[in-house]
Design a protein around this motif. Structure first.
Motif, PDB file in Angstrom:
ATOM      1  N   GLY A  51       0.812  -1.216   0.000  1.00 17.57           N
ATOM      2  CA  GLY A  51       0.000   0.000   0.000  1.00 17.57           C
ATOM      3  C   GLY A  51       0.838   1.255   0.000  1.00 17.57           C
ATOM      4  O   GLY A  51       0.443   2.278  -0.547  1.00 17.57           O
ATOM      5  N   GLY A  52       1.990   1.221   0.624  1.00 18.74           N
ATOM      6  CA  GLY A  52       2.914   2.346   0.612  1.00 18.74           C
ATOM      7  C   GLY A  52       2.501   3.536   1.449  1.00 18.74           C
ATOM      8  O   GLY A  52       2.970   4.638   1.214  1.00 18.74           O
ATOM      9  N   ARG A  53       1.654   3.362   2.418  1.00 18.16           N
ATOM     10  CA  ARG A  53       1.235   4.496   3.257  1.00 18.16           C
ATOM     11  C   ARG A  53       2.204   4.652   4.424  1.00 18.16           C
ATOM     12  O   ARG A  53       2.484   3.703   5.128  1.00 18.16           O
ATOM     13  N   LEU A  54       2.657   5.868   4.608  1.00 19.42           N
ATOM     14  CA  LEU A  54       3.571   6.146   5.709  1.00 19.42           C
ATOM     15  C   LEU A  54       2.856   6.888   6.834  1.00 19.42           C
ATOM     16  O   LEU A  54       3.031   6.575   8.000  1.00 19.42           O
ATOM     17  N   LEU A  55       2.049   7.854   6.491  1.00 13.13           N
ATOM     18  CA  LEU A  55       1.315   8.635   7.482  1.00 13.13           C
ATOM     19  C   LEU A  55      -0.123   8.159   7.521  1.00 13.13           C
ATOM     20  O   LEU A  55      -0.967   8.594   6.746  1.00 13.13           O
ATOM     21  N   VAL A  56      -0.386   7.231   8.419  1.00 10.99           N
ATOM     22  CA  VAL A  56      -1.722   6.664   8.558  1.00 10.99           C
ATOM     23  C   VAL A  56      -1.918   6.282  10.017  1.00 10.99           C
ATOM     24  O   VAL A  56      -0.952   6.007  10.736  1.00 10.99           O
ATOM     25  N   SER A  57      -3.157   6.275  10.433  1.00  7.36           N
ATOM     26  CA  SER A  57      -3.467   5.869  11.802  1.00  7.36           C
ATOM     27  C   SER A  57      -3.071   4.411  12.001  1.00  7.36           C
ATOM     28  O   SER A  57      -3.408   3.558  11.180  1.00  7.36           O
ATOM     29  N   PRO A  58      -2.367   4.098  13.086  1.00  4.94           N
ATOM     30  CA  PRO A  58      -1.987   2.702  13.322  1.00  4.94           C
ATOM     31  C   PRO A  58      -3.195   1.779  13.454  1.00  4.94           C
ATOM     32  O   PRO A  58      -3.161   0.641  13.016  1.00  4.94           O
ATOM     33  N   TRP A  59      -4.276   2.289  14.039  1.00  5.50           N
ATOM     34  CA  TRP A  59      -5.459   1.459  14.221  1.00  5.50           C
ATOM     35  C   TRP A  59      -6.169   1.223  12.895  1.00  5.50           C
ATOM     36  O   TRP A  59      -6.672   0.133  12.644  1.00  5.50           O
TER      37      TRP A  59
END
Length: 191
Positions: free
Chosen positions: A87-95
């Motif tokens: 997915g390549g997401r770096l800034l995302v909510s951990p939950w």
């Protein structure tokens, strides 16, 4: 927010491409392992009662139980890391990341279990679905948050580009030089 907005876009594309490649390779391996016909003299009945198979495994002794339960936990565990990597997401909510990854892992496990209904020698087991999903969740919790922290720290030291992304400037309207969309005044609602 997506990582691809960072200044080193080629590295991010390679990272995501590696994630997609490894994800597909793992899914092909799991499909081959779980959906191939087995030549067995007899087949047990399908297990549709949660935890019945786990209790039966525990009754076989600690070594056999650890082997069988560990096999169920490890089969899809790499998805807990490979799905966020692809997915390549770096800034995302951990939950939110955990919820998405566990849901995808559970759906993939369910697809495998449903696919086993038509394969000779393979038996549907609801405990496999539970163990596979727990394995995905554990792998995600143990690896992904730490890796994201390290990647964020490394990106701030190198490019300093994440502060711009973190402020919500991802929308196209804030980047458009034309201004706001014009509105038509004096238009009433038809009767």
């Amino acid at each position: 927010m997506y990582v691809r907005h960072s200044s080193d876009g080629r590295a991010v594309i390679r990272f995501r491409a590696a994630g997609v490649f490894l994800l597909l390779a793992h899914l092909l391996f799991v499909g081959w392992l779980t959906l191939r016909p087995l030549d067995v003299p007899w087949v047990t009945a399908a297990n549709l009662h949660p935890f019945a198979g786990i209790r039966a495994d525990l009754a076989m002794g600690p070594a056999e139980a650890a082997r069988r339960i560990g096999k169920g936990l490890l089969l899809l565990a790499p998805l807990g890391v490979l799905l966020p990597m692809a997915g390549g997401r770096l800034l995302v909510s951990p939950w939110a990341s955990l919820a998405r990854t566990v849901a995808a892992g559970a759906l993939i496990s369910m697809a495998i279990e449903l696919g086993q209904t038509g394969v000779p020698g393979q038996v549907v087991d609801v405990d496999s679905l539970l163990l596979n999903t727990v394995g995905v969740a554990l792998a995600h919790l143990l690896v992904v948050p730490l890796c994201r922290v390290r990647l964020r720290r490394g990106n701030r030291a190198g490019a300093g580009d994440l502060s711009r992304i973190g402020n919500g400037t991802r929308t196209f309207r804030s980047e458009a030089p034309q201004g706001s969309t014009p509105t038509i005044t004096g238009v009433g609602i038809a009767p």
